[in-house]
Motif scaffolding. Sequence first.
Motif, PDB file in Angstrom:
ATOM      1  N   LYS A 191      -0.518   5.945  -6.417  1.00  0.00           N
ATOM      2  CA  LYS A 191      -0.301   6.051  -7.860  1.00  0.00           C
ATOM      3  C   LYS A 191      -1.179   7.143  -8.482  1.00  0.00           C
ATOM      4  CE  LYS A 191      -0.470   3.212 -12.092  1.00  0.00           C
ATOM      5  NZ  LYS A 191       0.957   3.332 -12.464  1.00  0.00           N
ATOM      6  N   THR A 192      -2.469   7.130  -8.142  1.00  0.00           N
ATOM      7  CA  THR A 192      -3.396   8.110  -8.717  1.00  0.00           C
ATOM      8  C   THR A 192      -3.159   9.497  -8.138  1.00  0.00           C
ATOM      9  OG1 THR A 192      -5.048   6.361  -8.972  1.00  0.00           O
ATOM     10  CG2 THR A 192      -5.828   8.635  -9.115  1.00  0.00           C
ATOM     11  N   SER A 193      -2.974   9.585  -6.832  1.00  0.00           N
ATOM     12  CA  SER A 193      -2.852  10.899  -6.202  1.00  0.00           C
ATOM     13  C   SER A 193      -1.589  11.619  -6.661  1.00  0.00           C
ATOM     14  CB  SER A 193      -2.868  10.778  -4.680  1.00  0.00           C
ATOM     15  OG  SER A 193      -1.686  10.181  -4.197  1.00  0.00           O
ATOM     16  N   GLN A 195       0.856  -1.178   0.000  1.00  0.00           N
ATOM     17  CA  GLN A 195       0.000   0.000   0.000  1.00  0.00           C
ATOM     18  C   GLN A 195       0.896   1.234   0.000  1.00  0.00           C
ATOM     19  OE1 GLN A 195      -2.419   0.871   3.542  1.00  0.00           O
ATOM     20  NE2 GLN A 195      -4.115   1.406   2.193  1.00  0.00           N
ATOM     21  N   LYS A 197     -11.143  10.089  -2.837  1.00  0.00           N
ATOM     22  CA  LYS A 197     -11.355   8.660  -3.075  1.00  0.00           C
ATOM     23  C   LYS A 197     -12.016   8.369  -4.411  1.00  0.00           C
ATOM     24  CE  LYS A 197     -15.719   8.576  -0.465  1.00  0.00           C
ATOM     25  NZ  LYS A 197     -16.586   8.409  -1.645  1.00  0.00           N
ATOM     26  N   THR A 253      -1.605   7.581   3.892  1.00  0.00           N
ATOM     27  CA  THR A 253      -2.016   6.924   2.658  1.00  0.00           C
ATOM     28  C   THR A 253      -2.864   7.917   1.888  1.00  0.00           C
ATOM     29  OG1 THR A 253      -2.097   4.780   3.794  1.00  0.00           O
ATOM     30  CG2 THR A 253      -3.234   4.961   1.671  1.00  0.00           C
ATOM     31  N   ASP A 286      -5.263   6.456  -3.931  1.00  0.00           N
ATOM     32  CA  ASP A 286      -4.085   5.619  -3.753  1.00  0.00           C
ATOM     33  C   ASP A 286      -2.887   6.452  -4.169  1.00  0.00           C
ATOM     34  OD1 ASP A 286      -3.580   5.187  -6.735  1.00  0.00           O
ATOM     35  OD2 ASP A 286      -5.589   4.323  -6.515  1.00  0.00           O
ATOM     36  N   GLN A 288       2.487   4.706   0.441  1.00  0.00           N
ATOM     37  CA  GLN A 288       2.320   5.724   1.475  1.00  0.00           C
ATOM     38  C   GLN A 288       3.367   6.819   1.305  1.00  0.00           C
ATOM     39  OE1 GLN A 288       2.623   2.962   4.789  1.00  0.00           O
ATOM     40  NE2 GLN A 288       0.436   3.216   5.255  1.00  0.00           N
TER      41      GLN A 288
END
Length: 488
Positions: A430-432, A338, A472, A424, A428, A340
């Motif tokens: 990758k997208t953020s 995940q 989200k 986090t 996620d 972070q």
Amino acid sequence: MSTKSIWFITGSQHLYGDTVLKQVTANSQVIVSGLNDTANLPVPLTFKSIATTPEEIQRLCLEATFDESCIGVVFWMHTFSPSKMWIKGLQALQKPWMHLHTQFNAELPWQSIDMDFMNLNQSAHGCREFGFIGTRLGINRFITVGHWQDPSVHEDLQHWVRAAMGWNESQNLKVARFGDNMRQVAVTEGNKVSAQIQFGYEVHAYGLGKLVEYCNAVSEQDILRQVDLYGSEYTLAFSLKDEEKLLRLKNEARLEIGMERFLTDKQCMAFTNTFEDLTGLSGLPGLATQRLMAKGYGYGGEGDWKTSAMVRILKAMSQGLPGGTSFMEDYTYHLGKQGQVLGAHMLEVCPSITNDKPILDIQRHTIGVKEDIARLIFTAQAGPARNLTTIDLGDRFRFILNEVDTVTPPDSLPNLPVAHALWTPMPDLKTSAHAWILAGGAHHSAYTSSVPTEVIEIYAEMADVELCIIDKDTTIRDFKNDLKRSSF
């Protein structure tokens, strides 16, 4: 905010007679009293008047503009109020305002309803007439719909009042710059004149020599009292019998007292500095900066005045809320299962974002200036938070906000000598990160665990600034399209 208020003005007209107008006034007073009692507003409402003519409306709007205690206005149309009456007043009003689309009664009295009742309770179409003129004039305003006793309306009011608190701070804020921006860095630059026009705050540069004079004037007695305060508020990682450590701690006390006195004299509630320009100081302020932020000052590292201002504005919005606000930097990634982000900075993270008792330590600072510097070490409290950055695109400003879930680190980080936050990012990493970079987001941000996204959205509308939200529900395809549309 103890001397501030939100004005409540009710629209009507003389068509319905004095009896109706007396009832409009009485009902308005009941609503204001009820909201003050039950809506948990951070700044109280003050019923100012009913407004029934163009002259009354213009006078009230001008009074609100020039009354320093008024930080915003709530408008409600109890009856039908022809909106051409409102044009001059709304054009003159220079305070944020919101439209409360409510009705005094929650339910209709089916058996007794008659035309007298209908004429008195005309919010359904009186507010639509008022809404048209706001749109026709192109005015940014906040609208909430529902009965005034509805908790959802209370929440909307709370959010708007907090945004108005931030806007009031923005209009009166002064930022002190000690030294310039870090050399060769682009994103911390920007047009200060454009920022003052857009947001209201002023940015002023001060020579380090002036600050050094304030620091050198701090008495030994004041320094020792400050050191005693440090010992009572934090867990010391060293003994005060260590003369070298004590000297370093006293230097930090001198910096804190000197900077605060300087900022107070200059009426500045935010400041910047840079490790590349510390002439005359004992080192880069660490503990001193952290404590000043905890007292409510905004801060931006490496000359980042935009982030410094935003940290202060968020602190003004958050009065009375749990959590805190700090200067922050996306420092390094955990690219495990995940993804972070470990956020930190060289020294300057505000202890308002933790519930733990910070550790006060003195360790080597190796970036720019090699000195042993006192700093607070802690981990940010777990829970939802937001990172907000301000960038200057040349022709306009942009806010970028990423909602995050702050977590407790899986291990103790025994060798990390700075305060930090592990989060986090939503939806996620990758997208953020992709979206943040597409939007041009800075590596500095104002991190807040206290101010909700809804408040920041309203503040952005008050400032008439684009806000890109990464949450989200974000997808890169939609985010790219939103950015393209915003550039038109």
